[in-house]
Each structure stands twice: as C-alpha cells, then as structure tokens.
Design a protein around this motif. Structure first.
Motif, PDB file in Angstrom:
ATOM      1  N   GLU A 296      59.137 105.293  31.106  1.00  0.00           N
ATOM      2  CA  GLU A 296      60.271 105.921  31.773  1.00  0.00           C
ATOM      3  C   GLU A 296      59.985 105.951  33.270  1.00  0.00           C
ATOM      4  OE1 GLU A 296      63.064 106.870  30.522  1.00  0.00           O
ATOM      5  OE2 GLU A 296      62.649 106.772  28.356  1.00  0.00           O
ATOM      6  N   VAL A 297      60.888 105.393  34.070  1.00  0.00           N
ATOM      7  CA  VAL A 297      60.697 105.366  35.518  1.00  0.00           C
ATOM      8  C   VAL A 297      60.554 106.774  36.078  1.00  0.00           C
ATOM      9  CG1 VAL A 297      61.762 104.724  37.715  1.00  0.00           C
ATOM     10  CG2 VAL A 297      61.895 103.165  35.760  1.00  0.00           C
ATOM     11  N   ASP A 298      61.299 107.735  35.530  1.00  0.00           N
ATOM     12  CA  ASP A 298      61.275 109.107  36.037  1.00  0.00           C
ATOM     13  C   ASP A 298      59.930 109.793  35.799  1.00  0.00           C
ATOM     14  OD1 ASP A 298      63.852 108.801  36.875  1.00  0.00           O
ATOM     15  OD2 ASP A 298      64.748 109.767  35.111  1.00  0.00           O
ATOM     16  N   ASP A 299      59.086 109.235  34.919  1.00  0.00           N
ATOM     17  CA  ASP A 299      57.800 109.854  34.606  1.00  0.00           C
ATOM     18  C   ASP A 299      56.654 109.310  35.457  1.00  0.00           C
ATOM     19  OD1 ASP A 299      58.919 111.475  32.684  1.00  0.00           O
ATOM     20  OD2 ASP A 299      58.576 110.047  31.057  1.00  0.00           O
ATOM     21  N   LEU A 300      56.947 108.393  36.372  1.00  0.00           N
ATOM     22  CA  LEU A 300      55.899 107.852  37.237  1.00  0.00           C
ATOM     23  C   LEU A 300      55.282 108.962  38.093  1.00  0.00           C
ATOM     24  CD1 LEU A 300      57.597 104.538  38.382  1.00  0.00           C
ATOM     25  CD2 LEU A 300      55.455 104.702  37.095  1.00  0.00           C
ATOM     26  N   GLU A 301      53.963 108.922  38.242  1.00  0.00           N
ATOM     27  CA  GLU A 301      53.227 109.911  39.027  1.00  0.00           C
ATOM     28  C   GLU A 301      52.589 109.236  40.237  1.00  0.00           C
ATOM     29  OE1 GLU A 301      53.178 113.071  38.348  1.00  0.00           O
ATOM     30  OE2 GLU A 301      53.845 113.188  36.249  1.00  0.00           O
ATOM     31  N   GLU A 302      52.456 109.987  41.345  1.00  0.00           N
ATOM     32  CA  GLU A 302      51.873 109.443  42.573  1.00  0.00           C
ATOM     33  C   GLU A 302      50.572 110.164  42.910  1.00  0.00           C
ATOM     34  OE1 GLU A 302      54.839 111.277  42.987  1.00  0.00           O
ATOM     35  OE2 GLU A 302      56.244 109.690  42.425  1.00  0.00           O
ATOM     36  N   SER A 303      49.714 109.460  43.655  1.00  0.00           N
ATOM     37  CA  SER A 303      48.512 110.071  44.212  1.00  0.00           C
ATOM     38  C   SER A 303      48.212 109.415  45.552  1.00  0.00           C
ATOM     39  CB  SER A 303      47.313 109.921  43.262  1.00  0.00           C
ATOM     40  OG  SER A 303      46.834 108.592  43.246  1.00  0.00           O
ATOM     41  N   TRP A 304      47.497 110.130  46.405  1.00  0.00           N
ATOM     42  CA  TRP A 304      47.156 109.613  47.730  1.00  0.00           C
ATOM     43  C   TRP A 304      45.898 110.320  48.210  1.00  0.00           C
ATOM     44  CZ3 TRP A 304      51.209 112.678  46.396  1.00  0.00           C
ATOM     45  CH2 TRP A 304      51.226 113.971  46.913  1.00  0.00           C
ATOM     46  N   GLY A 305      45.279 109.774  49.259  1.00  0.00           N
ATOM     47  CA  GLY A 305      44.085 110.427  49.764  1.00  0.00           C
ATOM     48  C   GLY A 305      43.393 109.623  50.847  1.00  0.00           C
ATOM     49  N   LEU A 306      42.210 110.086  51.211  1.00  0.00           N
ATOM     50  CA  LEU A 306      41.396 109.434  52.219  1.00  0.00           C
ATOM     51  C   LEU A 306      39.937 109.572  51.829  1.00  0.00           C
ATOM     52  CD1 LEU A 306      41.140 111.737  55.370  1.00  0.00           C
ATOM     53  CD2 LEU A 306      42.029 112.509  53.174  1.00  0.00           C
ATOM     54  N   GLY A 307      39.089 108.704  52.405  1.00  0.00           N
ATOM     55  CA  GLY A 307      37.688 108.729  52.014  1.00  0.00           C
ATOM     56  C   GLY A 307      36.759 108.308  53.120  1.00  0.00           C
ATOM     57  N   LEU A 308      35.483 108.624  52.916  1.00  0.00           N
ATOM     58  CA  LEU A 308      34.404 108.210  53.804  1.00  0.00           C
ATOM     59  C   LEU A 308      33.445 107.320  53.036  1.00  0.00           C
ATOM     60  CD1 LEU A 308      33.465 111.471  55.760  1.00  0.00           C
ATOM     61  CD2 LEU A 308      34.419 109.374  56.727  1.00  0.00           C
ATOM     62  N   ARG A 309      32.842 106.350  53.735  1.00  0.00           N
ATOM     63  CA  ARG A 309      31.862 105.461  53.149  1.00  0.00           C
ATOM     64  C   ARG A 309      30.619 105.418  54.027  1.00  0.00           C
ATOM     65  NH1 ARG A 309      35.375 106.216  50.146  1.00  0.00           N
ATOM     66  NH2 ARG A 309      36.655 104.718  48.988  1.00  0.00           N
ATOM     67  N   TYR A 310      29.446 105.341  53.362  1.00  0.00           N
ATOM     68  CA  TYR A 310      28.188 105.134  54.089  1.00  0.00           C
ATOM     69  C   TYR A 310      27.505 103.931  53.477  1.00  0.00           C
ATOM     70  CZ  TYR A 310      23.624 105.781  56.171  1.00  0.00           C
ATOM     71  OH  TYR A 310      22.450 105.587  56.880  1.00  0.00           O
ATOM     72  N   ASN A 311      27.230 102.914  54.280  1.00  0.00           N
ATOM     73  CA  ASN A 311      26.709 101.653  53.770  1.00  0.00           C
ATOM     74  C   ASN A 311      25.225 101.737  53.451  1.00  0.00           C
ATOM     75  OD1 ASN A 311      25.514  98.635  54.682  1.00  0.00           O
ATOM     76  ND2 ASN A 311      27.264  98.650  53.306  1.00  0.00           N
ATOM     77  N   LEU A 312      24.861 101.317  52.248  1.00  0.00           N
ATOM     78  CA  LEU A 312      23.466 101.294  51.805  1.00  0.00           C
ATOM     79  C   LEU A 312      22.881  99.890  51.839  1.00  0.00           C
ATOM     80  CD1 LEU A 312      23.815 103.613  48.683  1.00  0.00           C
ATOM     81  CD2 LEU A 312      22.889 104.247  50.910  1.00  0.00           C
ATOM     82  N   ASP A 313      23.713  98.872  51.712  1.00  0.00           N
ATOM     83  CA  ASP A 313      23.251  97.488  51.716  1.00  0.00           C
ATOM     84  C   ASP A 313      24.347  96.630  52.328  1.00  0.00           C
ATOM     85  OD1 ASP A 313      23.085  94.664  50.356  1.00  0.00           O
ATOM     86  OD2 ASP A 313      21.088  95.517  50.114  1.00  0.00           O
ATOM     87  N   LYS A 314      24.117  96.140  53.548  1.00  0.00           N
ATOM     88  CA  LYS A 314      25.153  95.413  54.289  1.00  0.00           C
ATOM     89  C   LYS A 314      25.494  94.084  53.637  1.00  0.00           C
ATOM     90  CE  LYS A 314      26.228  93.683  58.925  1.00  0.00           C
ATOM     91  NZ  LYS A 314      25.743  93.553  60.332  1.00  0.00           N
ATOM     92  N   LYS A 315      24.495  93.352  53.126  1.00  0.00           N
ATOM     93  CA  LYS A 315      24.715  92.026  52.565  1.00  0.00           C
ATOM     94  C   LYS A 315      25.666  92.068  51.371  1.00  0.00           C
ATOM     95  CE  LYS A 315      22.291  88.176  50.329  1.00  0.00           C
ATOM     96  NZ  LYS A 315      20.972  87.669  49.863  1.00  0.00           N
ATOM     97  N   ARG A 316      25.447  93.021  50.479  1.00  0.00           N
ATOM     98  CA  ARG A 316      26.234  93.076  49.247  1.00  0.00           C
ATOM     99  C   ARG A 316      27.370  94.092  49.310  1.00  0.00           C
ATOM    100  NH1 ARG A 316      20.939  92.067  47.849  1.00  0.00           N
ATOM    101  NH2 ARG A 316      20.646  90.209  46.522  1.00  0.00           N
ATOM    102  N   GLY A 317      27.427  94.884  50.365  1.00  0.00           N
ATOM    103  CA  GLY A 317      28.512  95.852  50.513  1.00  0.00           C
ATOM    104  C   GLY A 317      28.392  97.048  49.601  1.00  0.00           C
ATOM    105  N   VAL A 318      27.172  97.535  49.378  1.00  0.00           N
ATOM    106  CA  VAL A 318      26.964  98.709  48.532  1.00  0.00           C
ATOM    107  C   VAL A 318      27.170  99.966  49.382  1.00  0.00           C
ATOM    108  CG1 VAL A 318      25.378  99.940  47.027  1.00  0.00           C
ATOM    109  CG2 VAL A 318      25.332  97.435  47.116  1.00  0.00           C
ATOM    110  N   ASN A 319      28.142 100.782  49.020  1.00  0.00           N
ATOM    111  CA  ASN A 319      28.482 101.977  49.785  1.00  0.00           C
ATOM    112  C   ASN A 319      28.385 103.230  48.933  1.00  0.00           C
ATOM    113  OD1 ASN A 319      29.177 100.435  52.061  1.00  0.00           O
ATOM    114  ND2 ASN A 319      31.295 100.215  51.366  1.00  0.00           N
TER     115      ASN A 319
END
Length: 341
Positions: A296-319
């Motif tokens: 049902e289209v009327d039952d669709l739910e929304e979410s939103w937000g923001l985040g922080l990342r700290y890189n642990l391994d630059k080559k592989r992109g582990v955050n």
C-alpha cells in the motif's frame, strides 16, 4: 563455555595485529568496541577485519564478539575468498539475545513490545563461478537453529514462536563493478538470490527472492553519491524468525528493529558522503520503504539522518561509522564498522 570462547576471541582480536605487522600482503585491523542500548545495558567487545592479497587469491574476513551487562552474547565470523575463477564465502554466528515482538503485517499490537529471549546459531556457505569479468553465478546453502521463549507469552497461532530449525538451498547471481567493497566511490552492484527453505527437505516451506541494487557516483574528489534499492518477496509459510523488518542499521536507519514485521519488503535509500578533515568524513542520508503482506503506497515509511566517519584503513576504505537516524516516530544512534551499503 560461551563466555570463555568470547574472551579468547577478544584477546586474539586485540593482540594479533602484531603477528601480521611485517607482512605487506596482510592487514589485520583490531577494533575494541563499547556501547549501550535499552535492551542490553552496557555492552563491550571487539572485532577484527583481516585482509590478504596475493597474485593467486584474495581473502577477506570479519570476526568479533560482544557481551552485555544483561548476560547476552553475540559471536560471529564472516569470510570470503576469491581464487582464479571461483569465489567462496562462509559465515557463522551465535546469538543469545533479547528481542521484542510488536505484531505482524506492519501492525503494532504491543505498543511497548513483548520482550523475549532468542538463543541459537546460523551457518551459511556459498560457491560461485565467474561468468564474465564482473559476473558470478553460484550456489548458496544455510542452516539456522534458534530457540525462542515467546510461545508461553504469546497466545497466538504464529509459526516459529517456539523456535526454528531451517535449511536453505538456492542460487545467487552477482554483478559487481565497484572500485572497492567498502566505502565505495564508483561503480554498480547487483545481487539476486532465490532460496528454498525447508525444515526437513520433504517439502518446501517457503521461497525467498531477494534483489539488492547499488549505484555509486563520485561527484568530486571525496564527494560521493550512493543509492541502494532492496526488494524481498516471499511465497509460503514464514516462521517469525524469517519475517522481514522495516529498519535496521543498514537500511531505513532509525526504526527500532522488528517493530514492523511482514513477509515482503521494499526499500530504497540515498546517501551523500563528503570529507570533513583528514581522516574524518560525514554523510547525509534519507530512505523510504515498507514491509507488507499487500503493498500500500499510503503505508510507506521515511527515515533520514546524518553521520560521522573515522577512517581506519585508507586503501580499503574501512571506516568507523556513527549514524544519527530519525523518523516520524523515534530516533536511533548506530555505532559500527563499515558503511551501511
């Protein structure tokens, strides 16, 4: 026995980085973690990420364990190895956890949730063969066994409220042009799998079809736009443990896990990733979706937000990932390793 196993694994995670420090082909990232939630109280543990790259094969694995002040435990191991034209994968998890039951078919019956324990394990393995430079087709098999103490609390005829012992066997197709698996900057990823589930192989209990598509575009250096859409359609009699939930730490962040349950699921999310300072970066994200018996289209739910990342391994992109997610009903904070998608 479980407590001792978790302690041993934590010691291995936090100390074994020294063992591979002089091997240029091998990387081990140990990560101690401390967190808290209403269900667990104070919880602590650790995880490790292991990578090995050679001319003949690539190995990636993730392993870890958590233990909480309430006596709950979680232990997991995931591994993937690519050799020539074949890709092998496997995972194992043990869980002794507290869950909440609110209702089924997108309907909240218990406003505060009916608390119950879940204890058991799952194991999965797969093998795929390369069909083209970026395409793999293969088999996947799994088994899971969980005991639930919900039967004495819930006087309803719902399959699986006492537990589940379930086998699964199916096909999986993958198309992958991403520049890297973690913190992807460009490329596409498509995975489709169809798995038949059964308690005793005498007949099929239900079939689950799952489609996962992701697209990444680098707008400028270190500025990335990512999009993911996910569709799960099932046919048959699903036990409670296999019902699809609306939100989790990977898609539609912000909704309490298992608050909305149903047989099928559709969800999509958009995420903008941008640099902040040196190893720090940020994200903005939004999503929409629904779990349903009948869409049902009327039952669709929304979410939103923001985040922080700290890189642990630059080559592989582990955050290290810290997300603050919101919706019209509640908000949640997530602390984990690796991107949501």
């Amino acid at each position: 026995m479980i407590k001792k196993s978790i302690l041993i694994l934590l010691i291995v995670i936090l100390s074994s980085g020294l063992a591979v420090a002089n091997d240029p082909e091998t990387t081990l990232i140990p990560i101690p973690l401390i967190f808290s939630s209403p269900e667990t109280g104070l919880a602590g543990g650790g995880m490790g990420m292991y990578f090995k790259d050679t001319e003949l094969k690539n190995i990636q694995s993730r392993f870890g364990a958590f233990y909480t002040a309430e006596g709950q435990a979680n232990l997991f191991l995931q591994a993937e190895q690519e050799v020539d034209e074949y890709k092998y994968s496997g995972q194992f998890s043990y869980q002794d956890w507290v869950n909440k039951f609110y209702g089924l078919n997108n309907e909240v019956v218990f406003n505060d949730g009916l608390e119950y324990d879940s204890q058991g394990f799952s194991v999965e393995g797969g093998i795929s063969k390369r069909l083209a430079p970026n395409s793999f087709l293969g088999l996947v098999a799994n088994y899971e066994s969980y005991d639930l103490n919900l039967e004495r609390k819930l006087k309803q005829n719902i399959r699986g409220i006492a537990g589940v012992d379930l086998w699964g066997l199916g096909l999986k197709y993958t198309y992958d042009t991403r520049d890297r698996m973690m913190d992807t900057r460009s490329g596409q990823y498509l995975e489709y799998q169809s798995i038949i589930h059964s308690e005793d192989f005498s007949e099929s209990d239900f079939i689950a079809h799952e489609l996962d598509y992701r697209f990444f575009k680098q707008l400028a250096p270190k500025h990335v736009l990512g999009w993911q859409s996910k569709l799960i359609i099932t046919n048959g009699a699903l036990p409670l443990q296999k019902m699809n939930s609306l939100g989790n730490m990977r898609i539609l962040r912000g909704y309490e896990s298992d608050k909305f349950l149903a047989a099928n699921k559709v969800a999509t999310q958009l995420e903008y990733r941008y640099p902040i300072y040196k190893k720090w970066s940020g994200t903005l994200f939004a999503g929409i979706g629904e779990v349903y018996q009948e869409f049902e289209v009327d039952d669709l739910e929304e979410s939103w937000g923001l985040g922080l990342r700290y890189n642990l391994d630059k080559k592989r992109g582990v955050n290290l990932r810290m997300d603050f997610a919101f919706n019209s009903q509640q908000s949640n904070f997530y602390f984990n390793v690796g991107e949501a998608f």
